[in-house]
Design a protein around this motif. Structure first.
Motif, mmCIF file in Angstrom:
data_model
loop_
_atom_site.group_PDB
_atom_site.id
_atom_site.type_symbol
_atom_site.label_atom_id
_atom_site.label_comp_id
_atom_site.label_asym_id
_atom_site.label_seq_id
_atom_site.Cartn_x
_atom_site.Cartn_y
_atom_site.Cartn_z
ATOM 1 N N UNK A 100 32.936 -117.363 28.116
ATOM 2 C CA UNK A 100 32.514 -116.416 29.141
ATOM 3 C C UNK A 100 32.842 -116.784 30.580
ATOM 4 N N UNK A 101 33.319 -117.992 30.812
ATOM 5 C CA UNK A 101 33.648 -118.411 32.180
ATOM 6 C C UNK A 101 35.119 -118.799 32.241
ATOM 7 N N UNK A 102 35.806 -118.251 33.224
ATOM 8 C CA UNK A 102 37.182 -118.667 33.488
ATOM 9 C C UNK A 102 37.077 -119.897 34.386
ATOM 10 N N UNK A 103 37.336 -121.058 33.802
ATOM 11 C CA UNK A 103 37.086 -122.312 34.521
ATOM 12 C C UNK A 103 37.945 -122.464 35.773
ATOM 13 N N UNK A 104 39.168 -121.982 35.748
ATOM 14 C CA UNK A 104 40.014 -122.108 36.937
ATOM 15 C C UNK A 104 39.427 -121.308 38.107
ATOM 16 N N UNK A 105 38.790 -120.196 37.824
ATOM 17 C CA UNK A 105 38.136 -119.408 38.865
ATOM 18 C C UNK A 105 36.842 -120.093 39.309
ATOM 19 N N UNK A 106 36.067 -120.609 38.363
ATOM 20 C CA UNK A 106 34.811 -121.288 38.701
ATOM 21 C C UNK A 106 35.063 -122.511 39.575
ATOM 22 N N UNK A 107 36.165 -123.191 39.348
ATOM 23 C CA UNK A 107 36.480 -124.390 40.134
ATOM 24 C C UNK A 107 36.755 -124.057 41.593
ATOM 25 N N UNK A 108 37.162 -122.837 41.881
ATOM 26 C CA UNK A 108 37.490 -122.431 43.250
ATOM 27 C C UNK A 108 36.308 -121.824 44.000
ATOM 28 N N UNK A 109 35.181 -121.593 43.326
ATOM 29 C CA UNK A 109 34.039 -120.923 43.946
ATOM 30 C C UNK A 109 33.309 -121.826 44.930
ATOM 31 N N UNK A 110 32.703 -121.194 45.947
ATOM 32 C CA UNK A 110 31.844 -121.970 46.835
ATOM 33 C C UNK A 110 30.498 -122.194 46.140
ATOM 34 N N UNK A 111 29.622 -122.948 46.757
ATOM 35 C CA UNK A 111 28.368 -123.349 46.109
ATOM 36 C C UNK A 111 27.480 -122.162 45.747
ATOM 37 N N UNK A 112 27.356 -121.183 46.628
ATOM 38 C CA UNK A 112 26.492 -120.030 46.353
ATOM 39 C C UNK A 112 27.037 -119.208 45.187
ATOM 40 N N UNK A 113 28.339 -118.989 45.162
ATOM 41 C CA UNK A 113 28.951 -118.238 44.056
ATOM 42 C C UNK A 113 28.778 -118.989 42.742
ATOM 43 N N UNK A 114 28.963 -120.288 42.789
ATOM 44 C CA UNK A 114 28.831 -121.105 41.584
ATOM 45 C C UNK A 114 27.392 -121.081 41.062
ATOM 46 N N UNK A 115 26.423 -121.123 41.958
ATOM 47 C CA UNK A 115 25.018 -121.045 41.540
ATOM 48 C C UNK A 115 24.712 -119.714 40.880
ATOM 49 N N UNK A 116 25.233 -118.626 41.448
ATOM 50 C CA UNK A 116 25.027 -117.312 40.836
ATOM 51 C C UNK A 116 25.665 -117.248 39.449
ATOM 52 N N UNK A 117 26.851 -117.823 39.301
ATOM 53 C CA UNK A 117 27.530 -117.846 38.006
ATOM 54 C C UNK A 117 26.748 -118.674 36.988
#
Length: 101
Positions: free
Chosen positions: A42-59
């Protein structure tokens, strides 16, 4: 893996709580593989690696909620959502470490 509980305030009403995922039984070990499989599907890791902290927390929260809805880990296995968040964070962090090598 995370060794101490902590909270992250990322702008939502309630900060995210993280607790170490204690892998002390076969049930917990098996459920950890369920978490990892769910995250990989369910998670595209290459996209998750580029997220800022707030986006990553929401994910992380969105993924933890979907795991809890699908498997009811607290009711069925005694595994809290804070532990699931920590396992998800560890997997994303591990992926980030692999791409920087």
């Amino acid at each position: 893996m995370i060794t101490e509980p902590f909270e992250i305030d990322y702008g939502a009403k309630v900060p995210l709580k993280f607790q170490p995922y204690v892998n002390d039984s076969y049930v917990r070990e098996d459920f950890l593989s369920v978490i990892y499989d769910h995250v990989r599907r369910n998670i595209v890791m290459s996209t998750a690696a580029k997220m800022d902290d707030a986006q990553l927390c929401r994910l992380i929260e969105k993924t933890a909620i979907s795991i809890c809805k699908a498997y009811s880990p607290t009711k069925n296995y005694g595994i809290k959502k804070a532990e699931i968040r920590a396992a998800i964070l560890a997997l994303i962090t591990q992926y980030k470490g692999e791409i920087t090598k």
